[in-house]
Write an enzyme that holds these catalytic residues in place. Sequence first.
Site, mmCIF file in Angstrom:
data_model
loop_
_atom_site.group_PDB
_atom_site.id
_atom_site.type_symbol
_atom_site.label_atom_id
_atom_site.label_comp_id
_atom_site.label_asym_id
_atom_site.label_seq_id
_atom_site.Cartn_x
_atom_site.Cartn_y
_atom_site.Cartn_z
ATOM 1 N N CYS A 116 0.824 -1.223 0.000
ATOM 2 C CA CYS A 116 0.000 0.000 0.000
ATOM 3 C C CYS A 116 0.851 1.264 0.000
ATOM 4 O O CYS A 116 0.406 2.319 -0.439
ATOM 5 C CB CYS A 116 -0.929 0.021 1.205
ATOM 6 N N HIS A 256 -3.850 7.183 3.273
ATOM 7 C CA HIS A 256 -4.187 5.903 2.648
ATOM 8 C C HIS A 256 -5.610 5.529 3.074
ATOM 9 O O HIS A 256 -5.998 5.726 4.224
ATOM 10 C CB HIS A 256 -3.192 4.837 3.100
ATOM 11 N N ASN A 286 -10.216 -0.172 -0.139
ATOM 12 C CA ASN A 286 -8.757 -0.034 -0.110
ATOM 13 C C ASN A 286 -8.182 -0.485 -1.459
ATOM 14 O O ASN A 286 -8.254 -1.663 -1.802
ATOM 15 C CB ASN A 286 -8.224 -0.911 1.039
#
Length: 329
Positions: A116, A256, A286
Amino acid sequence: MTATPIVEITSTGRFLPSRVMTNDDLAEIVETNDEWIRTRTGIRERRVGPPDLLAAEMGRAAAAQALERAQLEAADVDIVVVSTATPDRLLPSTACDVQALLGCDNALAFDVSAACSGWLYGLSVAEGYLAAGRGDTALVVATEKMSNILDWTDRATCVLFGDGSGAAVVRPSDGSRGILSSYHRSDGTLAELLYRRAGGVRMPMSEAVVEQGEHLMKMSGREIFKNAVRSMAEACEHALAEAGLTGDEIDLMIPHQANIRIIEATAKYAGIPMDRVFVNVDRYGNMSSASIPVALDEALEQGIVEPGMHVLTATFGAGLTWGAMVWRT
Ligand code: UT7
């Protein structure tokens, strides 16, 4: 005193598959419900591309939009950095496929593997190349085809992720705008909190591996949650200090987008109220390293980011990896 930027984000682009999968759609596949997903994660829906849609093709689309907005040609690009946790194949890099699809004939191309956190890591790598005078134009692309590595029988993970790509053109700054600070860290001792067991040298693909789903993503959600909040708070503190700024001076935070509760906790630590935090986890879930560039692209498109603003980003992911950056727009 604030830092002087060496490189700037000149333009951005994004690509999202058109198919929307709602929480109710998921409730037909696994034992879950809209209420649980919304209250525990903030996610309402996510995008899911067809199985044969390639990460490289998604990345190409996002990068082409960024290039067009910068009024640049593919041949102008010196460096292609791609971040992905979902490469179309293990060799060569997805970046080489993106380069070929775009026709960036004058570029070097390679992947950054930091889950990520990959897009922010990639941005730092591009910053280094440009700062060293090794080129004028970098494309930093994040492309994530999460739906292909999810275990669609595991309700603890499959409800959390979505597909998407984001890209930015990065160029030398005249000193008035750009990256003011960056801070990145990793902790490989916690690798097994979020990982794919098989598919590499350690456990090569086989029929048995696929049958048992050992090639799919596994996550210890609660442990990841705790580490995410702690690490992103630490990263924000360092990035703010290096930029010579406090949370009060941040106009917009782009964290994020893993879980609204992680976002809220991180913003609180950084001293930034939620009305100055960009959120799209509700619409996309996500998207791993694509979350931040897609959010930045949307914030720019919506006119939320104006020239002269200070933007704080923070990320966290498998590795473990984490980091934060401050930009002046
Ligand atoms: O980019 C970085 C990658 N990942 C992340 O950032 C994810 C970080 N972790 C999280 O966001 C959260 O830990 C989750 C959203 C994954 C889970 O939330 P939680 O509040 O930590 O829930 P939990 O894992 O403690 O589970 C609570 C209950 C369990 O049932 P019992 O044991 O209490 O009876 C789970 O089995 O919720 C159950 N559960 C579900 N129920 C309905 C887990 N997933 C689901 C689901 N639907 N999808």
